[in-house]
Design an enzyme around this catalytic site. Structure first.
Site, mmCIF file in Angstrom:
data_model
loop_
_atom_site.group_PDB
_atom_site.id
_atom_site.type_symbol
_atom_site.label_atom_id
_atom_site.label_comp_id
_atom_site.label_asym_id
_atom_site.label_seq_id
_atom_site.Cartn_x
_atom_site.Cartn_y
_atom_site.Cartn_z
ATOM 1 N N ASN A 111 1.837 -3.658 -7.182
ATOM 2 C CA ASN A 111 0.723 -4.258 -6.449
ATOM 3 C C ASN A 111 1.154 -5.293 -5.414
ATOM 4 O OD1 ASN A 111 -0.353 -4.092 -9.670
ATOM 5 N ND2 ASN A 111 -1.337 -2.820 -8.134
ATOM 6 N N VAL A 119 -0.105 -9.285 -1.463
ATOM 7 C CA VAL A 119 -0.492 -9.063 -2.853
ATOM 8 C C VAL A 119 -1.818 -8.332 -2.918
ATOM 9 C CG1 VAL A 119 -1.136 -10.246 -4.997
ATOM 10 C CG2 VAL A 119 0.713 -11.142 -3.585
ATOM 11 N N CYS A 120 -1.888 -7.331 -3.771
ATOM 12 C CA CYS A 120 -3.149 -6.643 -4.057
ATOM 13 C C CYS A 120 -3.669 -7.210 -5.372
ATOM 14 C CB CYS A 120 -2.910 -5.141 -4.183
ATOM 15 S SG CYS A 120 -4.415 -4.221 -4.541
ATOM 16 N N LEU A 121 -4.561 -8.160 -5.279
ATOM 17 C CA LEU A 121 -5.083 -8.828 -6.458
ATOM 18 C C LEU A 121 -6.577 -9.015 -6.253
ATOM 19 C CD1 LEU A 121 -4.298 -10.151 -9.150
ATOM 20 C CD2 LEU A 121 -3.798 -12.240 -7.897
#
EC number: 2.3.2.23
Length: 180
Positions: A111, A119-121
């Site tokens: 991610n 960041v993929c959050l």
């Protein structure tokens, strides 16, 4: 830019000076809470709270909107022992708009984009709330990201595929990419 505290920019003050200035009495604490409606005050307080939590914070410029934070990989994860430099950018509308978070040094994670460090959050990118603060990002959100990667929504397809195919090989690759 906000007024320097005790004649110094806040990032040059010692922790004891922060404490004596901001937490010397209940009255001053209430006054600060009343002023929290201002995004610049909230930005300042959240940044000071992060610094008081023993995170190494390095300012990028004279303002309080861009800085680096040293982040240690969480225990009980293949990232334990790794140290990353995280770039944080606070938008003008912070805390009503989420901070921009990115890894400066490389990290192998499904991610996190390997090239840009973005960041993929979900909690940062989509469900951010003014109830969250910078300490939440470094004590809850990023550790959770590293403890529980989501290979079904990857920014790094190779890491996601390896994690799903061979968890042991994935963890070995992670440990080989720990940055100090």
């Amino acid at each position: 830019m906000s007024k320097p505290l005790l004649g110094l920019p806040f990032y040059l003050l010692k922790k004891s000076q922060f404490s004596s200035h901001f937490f010397s009495s209940e009255k001053s604490q209430r006054k600060e809470e009343e002023n929290m409606s201002s995004p610049s005050k909230r930005r300042e307080m959240d940044l000071m709270k992060l610094m008081m939590s023993d995170y190494k914070v390095e300012m990028i410029n004279d303002g309080m909107q861009e800085f680096y934070v040293e982040f240690n990989g969480p225990k009980e994860s293949p990232y334990h022992g790794g140290v990353w430099k995280i770039r944080v950018e606070l938008p003008d509308a912070y805390p009503y708009k989420s901070p921009s978070i990115g890894f400066v040094n490389k990290i192998y994670h499904p991610n996190v984009d390997e090239m840009s460090g973005s960041v993929c959050l979900d909690v940062i990118n989509q469900t951010w709330s003014p109830m969250f603060d910078l300490v939440n990002v470094f004590e809850v959100f990023l550790p959770q990201l590293l403890l529980y990667p989501n290979p079904s929504d990857p920014l790094n397809g190779e890491a996601a595929a390896l994690m799903m195919r061979d968890r042991t090989a994935y963890e070995q690759r992670v440990k080989g990419s720990d940055s100090a």
